[in-house]
Design a protein around this motif. Structure first.
Motif, PDB file in Angstrom:
ATOM      1  N   VAL A 137       0.735  -1.037   0.020  1.00 43.46           N
ATOM      2  CA  VAL A 137       0.113  -0.067   0.162  1.00 43.46           C
ATOM      3  C   VAL A 137       0.591   0.750  -0.103  1.00 43.46           C
ATOM      4  N   LYS A 138       1.925   1.220   0.574  1.00 48.03           N
ATOM      5  CA  LYS A 138       2.584   2.332   0.613  1.00 48.03           C
ATOM      6  C   LYS A 138       3.327   2.377  -0.967  1.00 48.03           C
ATOM      7  N   LYS A 139       3.943   1.688  -1.356  1.00 44.13           N
ATOM      8  CA  LYS A 139       4.458   1.602  -2.434  1.00 44.13           C
ATOM      9  C   LYS A 139       3.265   2.395  -3.701  1.00 44.13           C
ATOM     10  N   SER A 140       2.163   1.698  -3.882  1.00 43.54           N
ATOM     11  CA  SER A 140       1.494   2.022  -4.586  1.00 43.54           C
ATOM     12  C   SER A 140       1.170   3.847  -4.665  1.00 43.54           C
TER      13      SER A 140
ATOM     14  N   ASP B   9       0.143 -17.811  -0.236  1.00 37.45           N
ATOM     15  CA  ASP B   9       1.054 -17.699  -1.102  1.00 37.45           C
ATOM     16  C   ASP B   9       0.983 -16.733  -1.577  1.00 37.45           C
ATOM     17  N   PHE B  10       1.687 -15.812  -1.031  1.00 38.51           N
ATOM     18  CA  PHE B  10       1.037 -14.863  -2.022  1.00 38.51           C
ATOM     19  C   PHE B  10       1.794 -14.846  -3.682  1.00 38.51           C
ATOM     20  N   ASP B  11       2.771 -15.308  -4.161  1.00 29.96           N
ATOM     21  CA  ASP B  11       3.094 -15.611  -5.551  1.00 29.96           C
ATOM     22  C   ASP B  11       2.520 -15.939  -6.176  1.00 29.96           C
ATOM     23  N   GLY B  12       1.880 -16.852  -5.357  1.00 30.68           N
ATOM     24  CA  GLY B  12       0.911 -18.320  -7.077  1.00 30.68           C
ATOM     25  C   GLY B  12      -0.812 -17.722  -6.675  1.00 30.68           C
ATOM     26  N   ILE B  13      -0.837 -16.343  -5.802  1.00 26.02           N
ATOM     27  CA  ILE B  13      -2.340 -16.036  -6.516  1.00 26.02           C
ATOM     28  C   ILE B  13      -2.138 -14.618  -7.151  1.00 26.02           C
ATOM     29  N   GLU B  14      -0.943 -14.125  -7.007  1.00 25.43           N
ATOM     30  CA  GLU B  14      -0.237 -13.336  -8.176  1.00 25.43           C
ATOM     31  C   GLU B  14      -0.207 -13.888  -9.622  1.00 25.43           C
ATOM     32  N   LYS B  15       0.314 -14.792  -9.832  1.00 24.47           N
ATOM     33  CA  LYS B  15       0.806 -15.667 -10.761  1.00 24.47           C
ATOM     34  C   LYS B  15      -0.555 -15.878 -11.353  1.00 24.47           C
ATOM     35  N   GLN B  16      -1.548 -16.095 -10.602  1.00 26.01           N
ATOM     36  CA  GLN B  16      -2.803 -16.869 -11.246  1.00 26.01           C
ATOM     37  C   GLN B  16      -3.454 -14.783 -11.439  1.00 26.01           C
ATOM     38  N   LEU B  17      -3.533 -13.867 -11.270  1.00 24.89           N
ATOM     39  CA  LEU B  17      -3.723 -12.717 -11.466  1.00 24.89           C
ATOM     40  C   LEU B  17      -3.447 -12.138 -13.015  1.00 24.89           C
ATOM     41  N   LEU B  18      -2.024 -12.429 -12.965  1.00 29.54           N
ATOM     42  CA  LEU B  18      -0.873 -11.667 -14.151  1.00 29.54           C
ATOM     43  C   LEU B  18      -1.134 -12.194 -15.180  1.00 29.54           C
ATOM     44  N   GLU B  19      -1.852 -14.091 -15.213  1.00 29.85           N
ATOM     45  CA  GLU B  19      -3.000 -14.930 -16.038  1.00 29.85           C
ATOM     46  C   GLU B  19      -3.871 -14.398 -16.724  1.00 29.85           C
ATOM     47  N   VAL B  20      -4.647 -13.359 -15.650  1.00 30.28           N
ATOM     48  CA  VAL B  20      -6.254 -12.981 -16.498  1.00 30.28           C
ATOM     49  C   VAL B  20      -6.280 -11.706 -17.697  1.00 30.28           C
TER      50      VAL B  20
ATOM     51  N   THR C  20      -2.241  -7.973  -1.089  1.00 29.19           N
ATOM     52  CA  THR C  20      -1.348  -7.535  -1.398  1.00 29.19           C
ATOM     53  C   THR C  20      -0.493  -8.363  -2.730  1.00 29.19           C
ATOM     54  N   ALA C  21      -1.372  -9.862  -2.850  1.00 29.47           N
ATOM     55  CA  ALA C  21      -0.843  -9.807  -3.858  1.00 29.47           C
ATOM     56  C   ALA C  21      -1.575  -9.313  -5.666  1.00 29.47           C
ATOM     57  N   LEU C  22      -2.490  -8.828  -5.309  1.00 23.43           N
ATOM     58  CA  LEU C  22      -3.388  -7.724  -6.391  1.00 23.43           C
ATOM     59  C   LEU C  22      -2.261  -6.757  -6.154  1.00 23.43           C
ATOM     60  N   TYR C  23      -1.721  -6.338  -5.776  1.00 19.61           N
ATOM     61  CA  TYR C  23      -1.210  -5.095  -5.548  1.00 19.61           C
ATOM     62  C   TYR C  23      -0.232  -5.037  -6.071  1.00 19.61           C
ATOM     63  N   ARG C  24       0.548  -6.430  -6.717  1.00 21.72           N
ATOM     64  CA  ARG C  24       1.564  -6.828  -6.698  1.00 21.72           C
ATOM     65  C   ARG C  24       1.748  -6.756  -8.201  1.00 21.72           C
ATOM     66  N   ALA C  25       0.483  -7.301  -8.750  1.00 23.71           N
ATOM     67  CA  ALA C  25      -0.192  -8.127 -10.430  1.00 23.71           C
ATOM     68  C   ALA C  25       0.096  -6.096 -10.857  1.00 23.71           C
ATOM     69  N   MET C  26      -0.776  -5.689 -10.008  1.00 22.07           N
ATOM     70  CA  MET C  26      -1.295  -3.511 -10.750  1.00 22.07           C
ATOM     71  C   MET C  26       0.363  -3.321 -10.840  1.00 22.07           C
ATOM     72  N   ALA C  27       0.957  -3.412 -10.329  1.00 23.60           N
ATOM     73  CA  ALA C  27       2.168  -3.081  -9.818  1.00 23.60           C
ATOM     74  C   ALA C  27       2.905  -3.316 -11.279  1.00 23.60           C
ATOM     75  N   LYS C  28       3.145  -4.320 -11.816  1.00 24.89           N
ATOM     76  CA  LYS C  28       3.467  -5.026 -13.009  1.00 24.89           C
ATOM     77  C   LYS C  28       2.898  -5.022 -14.543  1.00 24.89           C
ATOM     78  N   GLY C  29       1.824  -3.426 -14.266  1.00 27.20           N
ATOM     79  CA  GLY C  29       0.777  -3.302 -15.065  1.00 27.20           C
ATOM     80  C   GLY C  29      -0.754  -3.494 -15.491  1.00 27.20           C
ATOM     81  N   ARG C  30      -0.905  -4.755 -14.198  1.00 32.90           N
ATOM     82  CA  ARG C  30      -2.416  -5.369 -14.801  1.00 32.90           C
ATOM     83  C   ARG C  30      -3.284  -3.967 -14.468  1.00 32.90           C
ATOM     84  N   HIS C  31      -4.608  -4.261 -14.858  1.00 33.30           N
ATOM     85  CA  HIS C  31      -5.330  -3.378 -14.352  1.00 33.30           C
ATOM     86  C   HIS C  31      -6.429  -4.161 -14.101  1.00 33.30           C
ATOM     87  N   PHE C  32      -8.020  -3.587 -13.177  1.00 31.61           N
ATOM     88  CA  PHE C  32      -8.472  -4.363 -12.248  1.00 31.61           C
ATOM     89  C   PHE C  32      -9.640  -3.880 -12.011  1.00 31.61           C
TER      90      PHE C  32
END
Length: 476
Positions: A30-33, A223-234, A255-267
């Protein structure tokens, strides 16, 4: 469709997370966003979990600019769209999305829009999120990768497990599609499984098998990484179902959502109040006491208005009647069928109401408990009729010539109308909650009764004695 009621004890059978690990990870993201979070609330109850956040009751350029200028990471816009027709909500959401994007451009501010909807799945879904997606695509030139559905709301007894959404009744979890909420005249549905709900509500545009499901097992495993991976594939606005039975589940997900958004994904997000609190990392706050709410010396009585027809509201009203400090006045809301008669009923109530409040007596005004049914009715006509009744109820506050010590409104449409039409609030501060899931606004200087505590009590929240507890807290 064949899901059964289950014992609420199942909520205790999942392993617990490490709270320090989860809280720390979420706070860092949250602080990074740099995104400003704008929550579009389809009735005033979406602030059920937060505090010290502004709520704007219109979507004028002026109000949205003020929201962007605040230091807070989040602000709310009350749309009241659960009381809108399809045409009205379409117009409103296009205007809001365009104004937000235009204003964000002026401030060179990244933003995300959250559509806060009902934890029992009622409302203009999928229309509202589709409208926002379309505006963003047109103005930004990029598509929204996925849409998140998370109706979990612990304080209201709403839990999602195995992709099935449940409503808690006593010690039982009842599949949502089997509750009174699913029989809503305007927003009814049949599905219990959220993947099936998506297919039902989108008319088959999005299929059950296309949904991406975030399981409780992966959330509890942190499983932050696993959930992030699911989000990145959407892709292609596919739907993401978030299972959740505890606030830490939505914290792990965010937490996983923020990480996916930081990689350019939009939700896009369609959620109840729990995820709203998590995504802004808003702290917990103890329940409010009278001294925190009633800050202006006022010897007058307060006013409680009850418009919701849910069984829960009716049982809560009966419990409230045990308080001898309250005077009760029933509004014959069936008079809505007779031109001019409901207006006369309001005049009758106002005379008695003002007399009692001036004497220091608190008053509860409630509509007839039996829901009015009309032969060959349509959802649109039923909605418009309920709006007319709500207008009558809110006028019992808005036309007062005496200032009440407090105002309590029970029901989604009722509470929105009382806040915006009766109290004329344009910007309120959320003080916190007086009972779990029961938020309190402090009305702004522009309002009818500045500084007055306004308690927003959803129709589908609380135990039998919760309304009585709220009023007891407010009484001298």
């Amino acid at each position: 469709m064949n899901e059964k009621k289950i014992c609420a004890d199942i909520l205790k059978q999942f392993p617990e997370v490490n709270p320090v690990v989860v809280d720390t990870a979420l706070a860092e993201e949250v602080k990074k966003s740099k995104k400003k979070i704008i929550v579009l609330d389809d009735d005033p109850t979406g602030v059920q979990t937060i505090h010290d956040i502004s709520v704007y009751t219109d979507w004028s350029k002026e109000s949205i600019r003020k929201g962007f200028m605040e230091k807070s990471k989040m602000f709310f816009i009350l749309t009241n769209s659960r009381g809108f027709t399809v045409e009205q909500t379409t117009k409103a959401h296009i205007e809001i999305a365009e104004t937000i994007d235009e204003t964000a451009g002026e401030f060179q501010q990244e933003y995300m829009i959250v559509s806060r909807g009902d934890s029992t799945l009622r409302g203009h879904y999928p229309l509202e999120t589709q409208l926002i997606r379309d505006v963003i695509a047109q103005r930004k030139g990029w598509g929204v990768d996925g849409e998140i559905l998370c109706p979990y709301f612990k304080e209201g007894g709403r839990f999602t497990a195995g992709n099935v959404h449940y409503v808690k009744y006593g010690e039982e979890l009842v599949p949502a599609g089997q509750t009174e909420f699913a029989k809503d005249e305007t927003f009814g549905y049949h599905s219990n499984n959220l993947c099936e709900y998506v297919e039902e509500k989108t008319g088959g545009e999005y299929k059950v098998e296309d949904c991406i499901c975030i399981s409780l097992e992966s959330l509890r495993a942190m499983d932050f990484d696993g959930i992030e991976k699911q989000l990145l594939e959407v892709r292609d606005f596919k739907k993401i179902i978030v299972n959740a039975i505890d606030n830490y589940d939505v914290k792990v997900f965010c937490t996983a959502l923020y990480r996916a958004m930081a990689k350019g994904r939009h939700f896009m997000i369609r959620c109840a109040a729990a995820l709203v609190k998590a995504i802004a990392d808003i702290s917990d706050k103890p329940l409010l006491c009278r001294e925190e709410m009633v800050t202006i010396r006022n010897q007058a009585g307060g006013v409680i208005v009850v418009g919701s027809h849910t069984k829960k509201t009716t049982s809560q009203l009966e419990e409230l009647k045990k308080l001898d400090k309250i005077e009760f006045i029933e509004m014959n809301s069936d008079l809505v069928l007779e031109p001019g008669e409901l207006e006369k009923e309001v005049e009758r109530i106002l005379v008695r109401e003002e007399e009692l409040i001036s004497q220091g007596k608190s008053v509860c005004i409630f509509t007839k408990r039996a829901l009015l049914t009309v032969e060959e009715d349509t959802p649109e006509e039923a909605l418009l009729r309920s709006v007319r009744i709500s207008d009558a109820v809110q006028s019992c506050v808005g036309r007062l010539k005496v200032t009440p010590a407090f105002v309590v409104a029970k029901g989604g449409i009722t509470s929105s109308d009382v806040g915006t039409k009766a109290l004329k609030v344009r910007c309120a501060k959320v003080l916190g909650q007086v009972q779990p899931g029961i938020p309190v606004w402090q009305t702004g200087e522009e309002s009818l009764f500045p500084g007055t505590p306004y308690v927003i009590f959803p129709g589908n929240v609380g135990e039998v004695d919760t309304l009585r507890k709220v009023v007891e807290t407010l009484l001298v």
